[in-house]
Design an enzyme around this catalytic site. Structure first.
Site, mmCIF file in Angstrom:
data_model
loop_
_atom_site.group_PDB
_atom_site.id
_atom_site.type_symbol
_atom_site.label_atom_id
_atom_site.label_comp_id
_atom_site.label_asym_id
_atom_site.label_seq_id
_atom_site.Cartn_x
_atom_site.Cartn_y
_atom_site.Cartn_z
ATOM 1 N N ASN A 1 91.476 -82.608 -76.526
ATOM 2 C CA ASN A 1 91.224 -81.194 -76.774
ATOM 3 C C ASN A 1 90.989 -81.035 -78.266
ATOM 4 O O ASN A 1 91.779 -81.530 -79.058
ATOM 5 C CB ASN A 1 92.454 -80.389 -76.318
ATOM 6 C CG ASN A 1 92.384 -78.935 -76.735
ATOM 7 O OD1 ASN A 1 91.308 -78.400 -76.982
ATOM 8 N ND2 ASN A 1 93.533 -78.299 -76.812
ATOM 9 N N GLY A 2 89.887 -80.397 -78.653
ATOM 10 C CA GLY A 2 89.589 -80.221 -80.076
ATOM 11 C C GLY A 2 88.174 -80.684 -80.357
ATOM 12 O O GLY A 2 87.343 -80.759 -79.455
ATOM 13 N N TRP B 1 86.372 -76.914 -71.531
ATOM 14 C CA TRP B 1 85.521 -75.831 -72.000
ATOM 15 C C TRP B 1 84.521 -76.505 -72.936
ATOM 16 O O TRP B 1 84.864 -76.961 -74.010
ATOM 17 C CB TRP B 1 86.344 -74.785 -72.738
ATOM 18 C CG TRP B 1 85.577 -73.544 -73.087
ATOM 19 C CD1 TRP B 1 85.343 -72.473 -72.278
ATOM 20 C CD2 TRP B 1 84.953 -73.241 -74.333
ATOM 21 N NE1 TRP B 1 84.599 -71.530 -72.947
ATOM 22 C CE2 TRP B 1 84.351 -71.970 -74.204
ATOM 23 C CE3 TRP B 1 84.832 -73.914 -75.545
ATOM 24 C CZ2 TRP B 1 83.647 -71.359 -75.234
ATOM 25 C CZ3 TRP B 1 84.121 -73.308 -76.579
ATOM 26 C CH2 TRP B 1 83.547 -72.042 -76.417
ATOM 27 N N GLU C 1 83.198 -58.758 -71.416
ATOM 28 C CA GLU C 1 83.784 -60.069 -71.132
ATOM 29 C C GLU C 1 83.849 -60.371 -69.641
ATOM 30 O O GLU C 1 83.616 -61.491 -69.226
ATOM 31 C CB GLU C 1 85.234 -60.126 -71.654
ATOM 32 C CG GLU C 1 85.374 -60.338 -73.125
ATOM 33 C CD GLU C 1 86.816 -60.588 -73.514
ATOM 34 O OE1 GLU C 1 87.662 -59.694 -73.304
ATOM 35 O OE2 GLU C 1 87.117 -61.673 -74.025
ATOM 36 N N LYS D 1 86.190 -55.531 -73.524
ATOM 37 C CA LYS D 1 86.805 -55.811 -72.220
ATOM 38 C C LYS D 1 85.745 -55.799 -71.138
ATOM 39 O O LYS D 1 85.658 -56.694 -70.312
ATOM 40 C CB LYS D 1 87.855 -54.730 -71.956
ATOM 41 C CG LYS D 1 89.167 -55.060 -71.417
ATOM 42 C CD LYS D 1 90.150 -55.864 -72.177
ATOM 43 C CE LYS D 1 89.675 -57.045 -72.924
ATOM 44 N NZ LYS D 1 90.457 -57.531 -73.995
ATOM 45 N N GLU E 1 87.335 -52.097 -78.323
ATOM 46 C CA GLU E 1 88.111 -52.915 -77.384
ATOM 47 C C GLU E 1 87.662 -52.658 -75.941
ATOM 48 O O GLU E 1 87.540 -53.591 -75.141
ATOM 49 C CB GLU E 1 89.605 -52.618 -77.579
ATOM 50 C CG GLU E 1 90.557 -53.306 -76.614
ATOM 51 C CD GLU E 1 90.455 -54.824 -76.600
ATOM 52 O OE1 GLU E 1 89.789 -55.405 -77.473
ATOM 53 O OE2 GLU E 1 91.018 -55.427 -75.677
ATOM 54 N N HIS F 1 72.988 -41.963 -86.168
ATOM 55 C CA HIS F 1 72.368 -42.811 -87.192
ATOM 56 C C HIS F 1 71.602 -43.976 -86.584
ATOM 57 O O HIS F 1 71.354 -44.966 -87.260
ATOM 58 C CB HIS F 1 73.441 -43.301 -88.173
ATOM 59 C CG HIS F 1 74.125 -42.171 -88.877
ATOM 60 N ND1 HIS F 1 73.493 -41.384 -89.806
ATOM 61 C CD2 HIS F 1 75.375 -41.640 -88.723
ATOM 62 C CE1 HIS F 1 74.329 -40.447 -90.227
ATOM 63 N NE2 HIS F 1 75.472 -40.572 -89.572
ATOM 64 N N CYS G 1 89.945 -76.053 -73.649
ATOM 65 C CA CYS G 1 90.321 -77.265 -72.925
ATOM 66 C C CYS G 1 91.842 -77.329 -72.789
ATOM 67 O O CYS G 1 92.579 -76.882 -73.642
ATOM 68 C CB CYS G 1 89.864 -78.543 -73.611
ATOM 69 S SG CYS G 1 88.116 -78.634 -73.876
ATOM 70 N N LYS H 1 90.615 -69.027 -73.024
ATOM 71 C CA LYS H 1 91.738 -68.209 -73.477
ATOM 72 C C LYS H 1 92.104 -68.495 -74.920
ATOM 73 O O LYS H 1 92.502 -67.605 -75.660
ATOM 74 C CB LYS H 1 92.942 -68.469 -72.567
ATOM 75 C CG LYS H 1 94.145 -67.592 -72.850
ATOM 76 C CD LYS H 1 93.871 -66.154 -72.493
ATOM 77 C CE LYS H 1 95.015 -65.231 -72.873
ATOM 78 N NZ LYS H 1 94.555 -63.831 -72.891
ATOM 79 N N ARG I 1 92.284 -72.085 -69.982
ATOM 80 C CA ARG I 1 91.814 -72.584 -71.279
ATOM 81 C C ARG I 1 90.386 -73.121 -71.210
ATOM 82 O O ARG I 1 89.762 -73.402 -72.232
ATOM 83 C CB ARG I 1 92.730 -73.702 -71.784
ATOM 84 C CG ARG I 1 94.152 -73.268 -72.049
ATOM 85 C CD ARG I 1 94.983 -74.452 -72.461
ATOM 86 N NE ARG I 1 94.535 -75.003 -73.714
ATOM 87 C CZ ARG I 1 94.975 -74.643 -74.912
ATOM 88 N NH1 ARG I 1 95.901 -73.719 -75.004
ATOM 89 N NH2 ARG I 1 94.511 -75.200 -76.003
#
Ligand code: M6R
Length: 599
Positions: free
Chosen positions: A99-100, A75, A482, A479, A475, A498, A2, A594, A27
């Protein structure tokens, strides 16, 4: 998670708020809303989806003259992304953005409902505005009522509130979620969750401490319990724009060779590594390192664990912050606790840092955002200097984190005398080639664009590598998933047999990281095993590999880290091109934000 903005001044308020929100849309972008107050009246607008929907909805609304406004881009945490759940939330005569997370919102809501308050949304935020209006009934004074409201909230918050009872005034409070206040010589006041919307608008800013509560109007500013300290704000708007690239992610990939130079400047010397941020006393007694982070930052940490052990001969262990918090970890004070975070606001990492501090460990933050919560809490900080990263998928922040950690491993190696000076000089020389390598790696962009059309289907991707190329495989997979929403996993190449190899068939794409400087033959054998089971192989290597179905040829290098940085760029470009072909918004992929300021 947010983003919130606020504005008091004479410019067109809707425009100011929406432009501010545009800078914060990374955000969260499930829904957005604004509330604008002029001459004691408040108008509010909300829209589901991206900011463009809110713009459309408010296109016939404009203000003239002095007023105040607050805005929010969401968000979702509590309740679906609907218009009712979008901020600002309203009471009878007041509006709030937040926000929070308000952890005790259920208790407050139940209490207020018993007193006859009706709630419209499923959010935790809505309790704030109703609680405020309840407090007004007994307190009468808006600031007293606001303070008393904030006192009753548990959890994390950055809150802005407008009320018809206090014209042209914004009430604010901050605990655990970021909020900055800015001002300029024109008497304008700005609020935002990060610097970005304030650049080019405010000339000075104050980073609020946890526990700050106050109000601001054209008559002045009041903050408690400590006065706000304003510092000059530098930076220009252009650096925060896309600069001709299709996406911020693309721009940020292309910037890597420049920003990595900033990361190194003054730190990588001809014969030494220097961190002015770390003094001798701080490092005394440190025998081991614990690295803690989330997501991409965790992958940077994992990469460096190989370097620390190899170069500095220090025992290192790496923790995912959300796991570390609840495992009842055994912590010893000879451990340097290093947190890595692009944003400096990740809730899990921040809490892990608090735990380490409480246990008496020395703490170091490796972070991209100065004055962020993590930076302010850690005993020492090394800034990665990547510049503002806007793409939700982290690229240049990762590159600079890895660089700082490589430098730090050599710094410790030197201090502990675990590598000969000759090796140190070689390392420094190779390190100085990194900007050039990052620049040359971009040459494969067109190849990645062309190849991308062959990788839009299938039932999954395996990214595989050994040693430092294992975290790079993780990574690469992160990427890709996402931004493309395709299923991808990273594995140590030697681990395939395995279990994971059971998935191999022609519709399983293996992205094989095959550097020449590190365990080439071992990796090659693992890729051969996959090829024998018909997996489609895309090899990334400086050496041609006859069993590969597709190939991206990298430059020959003499140091594994140079191969690492080149392959990192290949992974970034390939993921981005696949996602673009699939028609996705790579800067704002679905379900992500983000800055992850919730647990
Ligand atoms: O801001 P941080 O580095 O603490 O964030 C950690 C993760 O949330 C972040 O790296 C996330 O995995 C990114 N979306 C990766 O691209």
């Amino acid at each position: 998670m947010c983003g919130i903005v606020g504005y008091i001044g004479k410019r067109e308020i809707k425009h100011q708020l929406i432009e501010g929100l545009r800078e914060l849309e990374y955000r969260g972008y499930d829904s957005a809303g604004i509330a604008v107050m002029q001459e004691g009246e408040i108008r509010a607008f909300k829209a589901v989806g991206k900011l463009a929907n809110l713009e459309e909805k408010t296109k016939n609304f404009e203000t003239r003259g002095l007023g105040a406004g607050i805005g929010h881009t969401r968000w979702a945490t509590h309740g679906k992304p609907t218009e009712l759940n979008a901020h600002p939330h309203m009471g009878e005569y007041s509006y709030v953005v937040h926000n929070g997370i308000i952890e005790n919102y259920r208790e407050i809501k139940e209490r207020l409902e018993k007193e006859g308050v009706q709630f419209l949304s499923q959010t935790d935020t809505e309790v704030i505005v109703h609680l405020f209006e309840k407090e007004m009934e007994t307190k009468g004074d808006p600031f007293d009522a606001f303070k008393s409201t904030i006192d009753q909230l548990d959890g994390a918050y950055a809150v802005l509130l407008l009320t018809r009872k206090a014209p042209d005034t914004i009430f604010f409070a901050r605990k655990g979620s970021p909020m900055i206040i800015g001002r300029n010589g024109e008497g304008e006041i700005f609020f935002a969750s990060s610097d970005a919307p304030l650049i080019g608008e405010a000339t000075e800013v104050a980073y609020m401490e946890d526990g700050t509560v106050g109000y601001v109007s054209p008559e002045g500013l009041h903050a408690e319990p400590v006065e706000l300290q304003f510092v000059p704000l530098s930076g220009d708007k252009m650096t925060a724009q896309k600069g001709g690239y299709r996406f911020f992610m693309e721009k940020e990939i292309y910037e890597q060779y420049q920003v990595i130079g900033d990361t190194m400047i003054g730190r990588v010397l001809d014969e030494d590594i220097l961190f002015e941020e770390l003094d001798e006393a701080f490092l005394n007694g440190i025998e081991r390192i614990k690295l803690c982070a989330c997501g991409t930052s965790y992958h940077a940490a994992l990469t460096s664990s190989y370097l620390f052990e190899r170069q500095a001969k220090m025992p290192v262990n790496v923790e995912i912050a959300s796991e570390f918090r609840y495992k009842e970890p055994l912590l010893t004070t000879d451990t340097l606790f290093v947190v890595i975070s692009q944003s400096g606001e990740t809730a899990d990492t921040l809490e892990a840092l608090k735990m380490a501090k409480e246990a008496g460990l020395k703490t170091l933050a490796i972070c991209n955002v100065d004055n962020s919560s993590i930076v302010r809490l850690a005993d020492a900080t090394i800034l990665t200097r990547a510049g503002i990263e806007k793409g939700v998928a982290s690229t240049k922040a990762f590159a600079t984190q890895v660089m700082v950690l490589w430098m730090l491993s050599l710094f410790f190696a030197k201090k502990r005398q675990t590598i000969p000076q000759e090796t140190m000089l070689d390392e420094l020389r190779y390190m100085s080639y990194v900007p050039k390598v990052l620049q040359k790696s971009l040459e494969v962009h067109e190849k990645c664009r062309r190849l991308s059309k062959r990788y839009l289907h299938g039932h999954g991707f395996f990214f595989i590598g050994r040693d430092i190329f294992f975290p790079l495989a993780l990574e690469g997979a992160l990427k890709l998933k996402e931004i493309s929403y395709l299923h991808a996993e990273g594995y140590p190449a030697g681990e395939m047999k395995h279990g994971p190899i059971a998935l191999a068939d022609a519709e399983l794409f293996t992205i094989a990281l095959m550097p020449k400087t590190l365990l080439y033959d071992k990796t090659k054998s693992n890729v051969e095993e996959l090829s024998a089971r018909d997996s489609t192989i895309l090899a990334i290597s400086p050496e041609m590999f006859e069993l590969a179905d597709d190939f991206i040829l990298t430059h020959p290098h003499k140091h594994p880290m140079l191969e690492f940085f080149e392959m990192m760029v290949v992974e970034q470009l390939l993921s981005m091109e696949i996602a673009i072909r699939l028609g996705n918004d790579v800067d704002m992929p679905r379900n992500l934000a983000k800055s992850v300021t919730v647990e």
